[in-house]
Design an enzyme around this catalytic site. Structure first.
Site, PDB file in Angstrom:
ATOM      1  N   SER A 179       0.812  -1.218   0.000  1.00 32.14           N
ATOM      2  CA  SER A 179       0.000   0.000   0.000  1.00 32.14           C
ATOM      3  C   SER A 179       0.849   1.273   0.000  1.00 32.14           C
ATOM      4  O   SER A 179       0.388   2.325  -0.450  1.00 32.14           O
ATOM      5  CB  SER A 179      -0.949   0.008   1.204  1.00 32.14           C
ATOM      6  N   ASP A 420      -3.131   6.648  11.994  1.00 33.90           N
ATOM      7  CA  ASP A 420      -2.315   6.005  10.964  1.00 33.90           C
ATOM      8  C   ASP A 420      -1.016   6.798  10.817  1.00 33.90           C
ATOM      9  O   ASP A 420      -0.994   7.875  10.219  1.00 33.90           O
ATOM     10  CB  ASP A 420      -3.080   5.969   9.644  1.00 33.90           C
ATOM     11  N   HIS A 423       1.078   5.349   6.575  1.00 29.42           N
ATOM     12  CA  HIS A 423       0.859   5.860   5.223  1.00 29.42           C
ATOM     13  C   HIS A 423       1.083   7.375   5.199  1.00 29.42           C
ATOM     14  O   HIS A 423       1.395   7.981   6.228  1.00 29.42           O
ATOM     15  CB  HIS A 423      -0.549   5.486   4.756  1.00 29.42           C
TER      16      HIS A 423
END
Length: 441
Positions: A179, A420, A423
């Site tokens: 990702s 998060d 990312h």
């Protein structure tokens, strides 16, 4: 007359001897060629014409058969410990500089630039991911979008979408990985798509291989989901959250058949080796017993197989291959702000400590990766994003993204518990990774 005849006889003798030598050489070469051809024919009957590259642990397993879901479900009924261990080292050496560099474009500082950045508008990119669209999901500050990377002692060539599209004309640019690499791919798509007229650009449906097409340039920007590089039980781009991970360390056929014809390849693999329990090694599709290895050993095996493919299959005159170093996480604020117990939540500015290095970047992994890359030196260009991304504790989505899981009331009361910090928001840090790629192409 007699003297002439003797000389003629000697010449005839040497000519005959030379002719016999030539005839013998031709017969020998034809025999060797037939033997070599026979060996190749016999080999092709036992393996695919596109090679699966093997480590010394697995040289007897040459099947290119791809496992189905039901086979993965039954694999590794029992397991034993993997015997080979890597030498652990805490001594870190910066990854090798690329030979074509006049200065180190990866060493520098972040500067605030309100004139040129961001390079695109989040809301103006129809291909933006909800996982990375931080403004859309409530992030109130925008300073993280306006940071430019400034190398020490030189300047980067400024991003130019038209120039990049010309570099990609009649070519396939493919990002391969997890990702994080998908985020860099989305960044590249958003950087380019505004340069293309409506009706002359398209995106294929989400799949293991997702393709953005720039029709007027006959160019594609693609993303291929292969988080562990080699074949694994996590190869589904949607359903990959599993209790444990299984890899086939010697099997690259499934993935390489997708990427082998790309003109520019950008590989990334790191995060998935660090999370979860030990990784199971399935050497042979028919094995009932697997081996268990820690993430570093398993990653080394996968990258050795990948490096074998690079060495034997990449033509550096026709293809460019990049390997992106690890993308750091910012999970512990005490590392840049001693005495605190938070993470990237509420961070709004970069770390200004020169050469800062946190626990989100593993030294042993960096050393192992650099050792393997040194074996394919001239075929692979290192895109060293680690140190420059280490400074950007402010660049993560934190709580400002779409989450697909449901959080408990206790988690919602403590947003840092689900922030998060892995990312990256877009526009943001991955745009600079692509600027570096643009400079190296």
């Amino acid at each position: 007359m007699l003297k002439w005849s003797k000389r003629r006889a000697h010449q005839f003798f040497y000519l005959a001897l030379f002719s016999l030598f030539v005839l013998f050489s031709l017969l020998h070469n034809q025999s060797a060629s037939r033997l070599h051809g026979g060996m190749q024919k016999e080999d092709s009957a036992t393996r695919s014409s596109f090679p699966t590259y093997l480590t010394t642990n697995s040289s007897i397993h040459k099947s290119s058969r791809v496992l189905g879901d039901s086979e993965w479900a039954k694999a590794c009924g029992s397991s034993r410990s993997y015997k080979r261990k890597l030498r652990r080292s805490t001594r870190y050496q910066q990854p090798r500089r690329n030979r074509q560099e006049k200065c180190d474009i990866f060493a520098g500082r972040w500067v605030y630039d309100t004139v040129s950045y961001p390079l695109y508008d989040e809301g103006g990119c129809p291909y933006m991911s909800d996982q990375l669209a931080c403004t859309k999901h409530g992030r109130p500050d925008v300073e993280y979008q306006r940071m430019r990377w400034q190398p020490h002692g030189c300047n980067l060539k400024r991003w130019n979408g038209s120039d990049m599209l010309e570099k990609l004309r009649d070519k396939r640019l493919m990002f391969v990985g997890d990702s994080l690499n998908r985020g860099q791919w989305i960044s590249m798509v958003c950087l380019l798509q505004s340069m293309l007229p409506s009706g002359k650009k398209s995106m294929s449906p989400n799949a293991p291989l997702t393709i953005f097409t720039a029709e007027e340039y006959n160019a594609t920007v693609e993303f291929y989901w292969a988080p562990l590089i080699v074949e694994s039980n996590s190869d589904d781009p949607v359903n990959h959250r599993l209790d444990y991970r299984i890899i086939r360390p010697n099997s690259l056929f499934k993935h390489a058949s997708q990427w082998k014809n790309a003109d520019i390849l950008v590989f990334n693999s790191y995060l998935w080796w660090r999370s979860g329990p030990k990784i199971k090694l399935l050497w042979n599709a028919d094995d009932e017993i697997c081996e268990e290895a820690d993430g570093l050993d398993a990653m080394a095996l996968a990258l050795e197989t990948w490096a074998d493919w690079i060495s034997s299959s990449v033509n550096p005159l026709k293809q460019r291959v990049f390997f992106v170093t690890m993308s750091p996480t910012h999970l512990w604020s005490r590392e840049w702000n001693p005495g605190t117990e938070g993470n990237c939540f509420k961070e709004k500015s970069p770390i200004n400590i020169e050469s800062y290095w946190g626990s989100g970047s593993d030294l042993s992994t960096m050393k192992m990766v650099d050792s393997i890359l040194s074996k394919v030196d001239y075929r692979v260009t290192v895109l060293n994003i680690t140190q420059l991304s280490e400074y950007r504790k402010d660049g993560h989505p934190s709580i400002y993204r779409k989450f697909w899981e449901t959080f408990s009331p206790q988690q919602l009361e403590n947003p840092a518990s689900y922030a998060d910090c892995i990312h990256w928001c877009l526009p943001g840090v991955p745009d600079v990774w692509n600027e570096l790629l643009f400079n190296l192409l």
